[in-house]
Design an enzyme around this catalytic site. Structure first.
Site, PDB file in Angstrom:
ATOM      1  N   GLU A 193      26.560   8.371  16.316  1.00  0.00           N
ATOM      2  CA  GLU A 193      27.997   8.365  16.637  1.00  0.00           C
ATOM      3  C   GLU A 193      28.730   7.382  15.729  1.00  0.00           C
ATOM      4  OE1 GLU A 193      28.613   8.230  20.943  1.00  0.00           O
ATOM      5  OE2 GLU A 193      27.665  10.190  21.139  1.00  0.00           O
ATOM      6  N   GLU A 316      22.513  15.179  21.230  1.00  0.00           N
ATOM      7  CA  GLU A 316      22.819  14.687  22.586  1.00  0.00           C
ATOM      8  C   GLU A 316      23.627  15.752  23.307  1.00  0.00           C
ATOM      9  OE1 GLU A 316      24.407  10.683  23.058  1.00  0.00           O
ATOM     10  OE2 GLU A 316      23.163   9.964  21.403  1.00  0.00           O
TER      11      GLU A 316
HETATM   12  O1  AHR Z   1      23.462   8.960  26.095  1.00  0.00           O
HETATM   13  C1  AHR Z   1      24.270   7.872  26.374  1.00  0.00           C
HETATM   14  C2  AHR Z   1      25.176   7.515  25.214  1.00  0.00           C
HETATM   15  O2  AHR Z   1      26.065   8.556  24.981  1.00  0.00           O
HETATM   16  C3  AHR Z   1      24.499   7.325  23.882  1.00  0.00           C
HETATM   17  O3  AHR Z   1      23.981   6.058  23.727  1.00  0.00           O
HETATM   18  C4  AHR Z   1      25.597   7.580  22.916  1.00  0.00           C
HETATM   19  O4  AHR Z   1      25.147   8.088  21.683  1.00  0.00           O
HETATM   20  C5  AHR Z   1      26.496   8.557  23.641  1.00  0.00           C
HETATM   21  O5  AHR Z   1      27.823   8.196  23.575  1.00  0.00           O
END
Ligand code: AHR
Length: 512
Positions: A193, A316
């Site tokens: 991110e 993610e």
């Molecule tokens: O999964 C939790 C968080 O969500 C992670 O650390 C981050 O990459 C995302 O914003």
């Protein structure tokens, strides 16, 4: 007369739309569903690592290997976890890998500033993670620190983990730390991110930083070439994808990431278990947006890479709700209901159908955090409905995707609608075909009639995950409330397959 035809027309449209239909083209399979679409993610966050995977090598009450829980390993082996991303997440861009190697009593402690300012004693580090992946039979995906690290640090990590013995001080260091030979680490992320917790960079700036880091990420001596994944877009940030595709030299990356969470409202996420149909509908609306996201990000990639040599890694994804009452707000511990099972089943169908471009996905997160497949409480362990979907769907791993076009009815709530039935199909190496179907509708069962082209199946069997309440979940007191059951409801008549799927249920059929 004209009017009569008009009415007959309306009636027949009504009749046709009274049932969901699908066409399975069983002889048109071309693309492989990469098993890594069924990947997972483990961050130093809450009790994902500590208490989830790792209980310390001196633990006397829970069976373990070098501190890694064996009950967890056994359960995950049944899922066939193909790839595991670590150590974050936001944590990754604060992590300095050298803090987590060498004799444990000499490892420094630090504060986990992203996730509750709790003490991180670094007792679970690189050696522990990579050895655990070997125990699990999963490929590691290491997320490098680009936000607060250096190119040297990341390049050293590659040497420490993968370079042949005797080729650098890093490989001597590895041997000194008790690992005789390199591990196999193919997947490397360059930051996480980067648009947010990974450095709040603009994409134009990140593209340059990426090129700098990627230059020094080499393992030329190694026959297993590394696979570099750029920190990708958030949700519908198509500009991010466009700039990376334009600015990253083709020989410097293999995949772009994409993060998408199904959250109702970041300021009011709602309970994981005590939710209304409206909240369910909104969660599913966010989740099903994955279809549009993958389609549109892929279309941008197509402009620069029509042969689809570069991949999309949805590293993610999952549902995000309020933490369970009484738990640490920074630990993101949430329960997991039939809503999550439906979310997982529909999303995995989307990934399967886009397997020409989506080659990896990592559910967030594997244990005790967000949409987990396992929850632990001391010696107790619960397999969530999402676990069961992942287990039912693992038949798709590395199978050939069979195009299946579904014409679905709508799930209607108030003035809003969602597509009710989501499906995908594949043929495995032994010749069996699997069809996974999800009914998103919270109230109506959905009948579906599938026309099969290009195959002559003789038998059908199936499994279903369902429950009498959408809000039901598996708890430490009642861990088997929701488990897959045999599904005998599919009828095969020559080239036609008919079945009815109950509301908010997931079905996987096998055809032979
Ligand atoms: O999964 C939790 C968080 O969500 C992670 O650390 C981050 O990459 C995302 O914003």
């Amino acid at each position: 007369m004209k009017r009569l035809f008009f009415f007959i027309g309306i009636l027949s449209t009504k009749f046709i739309s009274a049932q969901n239909t699908a066409v399975l083209n069983a002889d048109k399979g071309k693309d492989i569903i990469d098993k890594n679409i069924y990947g997972h993610f483990a961050e130093h966050l809450g009790h994902c690592i500590y208490g989830g995977f790792y209980i310390g090598d001196s633990n006397k009450t829970i069976p373990h290997k070098d501190g890694v829980r064996l009950d967890v390993i056994d359960a995950l082996k049944k899922l066939k976890v193909p790839v595991l991303r670590w150590p974050g997440g936001c944590f990754a861009d604060t992590y300095h890998w050298r803090d987590g190697v060498g004799p444990k009593k000499e490892r420094p402690s630090m504060l986990n500033v992203w996730w509750g300012n709790v003490k991180e004693d670094n007792s679970f580090g690189t050696n522990e993670f990579l050895n655990m992946c070997e125990l699990l039979g999963a490929e590691p995906y290491l997320s490098g620190n680009v936000g607060s690290g250096t190119p040297q640090e990341l390049s050293d990590w590659i040497k420490y983990t993968t370079h042949p013995n005797g080729s650098s001080p890093m490989t001597d260091y590895r041997q000194k730390n008790g690992r005789p030979n390199p591990w196999k680490v193919k997947f490397w992320g360059l930051g996480n991110e980067a648009w947010g917790c990974g450095g709040n960079m603009k994409v134009e700036y990140y593209a340059n930083v990426y090129r700098q880091y990627a230059t020094f990420m080499t393992n030329w001596n190694n026959s297993d070439r590394i696979y570099r994944i750029a920190s990708g877009a958030s949700d519908a940030d198509y500009h991010w994808t466009e700039v990376l595709m334009k600015e990253l030299p083709a020989n410097m990356f293999d995949a772009l990431g994409l993060h998408h969470y199904s959250v109702i409202n970041w300021n009011k996420k709602g309970s994981a278990t005590n939710f209304s149909e409206e909240e369910y509908f909104t969660t599913m609306k966010r989740a099903l947006q994955m279809e549009e996201l993958v389609t549109k990000h892929s279309a941008i990639m197509d402009k620069y890479d029509p042969q689809k040599k570069k991949h999309l890694a949805v590293d993610e994804w999952g549902g995000w709700y309020d933490v369970e009452p009484g738990t640490n707000g920074a630990f993101l511990f949430q329960q997991n209901t039939m809503r999550d099972a439906v979310l997982a089943g529909a999303t995995l169908n989307i990934f399967n159908n886009h397997c020409d471009r989506v080659k990896m996905a990592n559910l967030a997160q594997i244990i005790n955090v967000l949409q987990a497949v396992i929850l632990t409480k001391e010696e107790k362990l619960v397999l969530t409905p999402t676990y069961h979907v992942m287990e039912m769907y693992n038949v798709h791993q590395d199978a050939t995707m069979l195009p299946m076009e579904v014409t679905s009815k709508k799930y209607i709530l108030g003035k809003d609608t969602l597509t009710a039935v989501w499906g995908s199909a594949s043929k495995d190496k032994n010749g069996a075909t699997h069809i996974s179907l999800v009914n998103v509708d919270a109230k109506q069962p959905q009948s579906i009639s599938i026309n099969i082209n290009g195959a002559n199946y003789k038998a059908v069997s199936g499994r279903i995950l369902t429950s009498d309440k959408l809000q039901n979940y598996n708890s430490f007191e009642n861990p088997n409330k929701i488990v897959p059951a045999v599904f005998n409801g599919a009828q095969l008549n020559n080239s036609k397959l008919n079945l009815t799927i109950p509301p908010y249920s997931v079905v996987v059929l096998e055809l032979k």
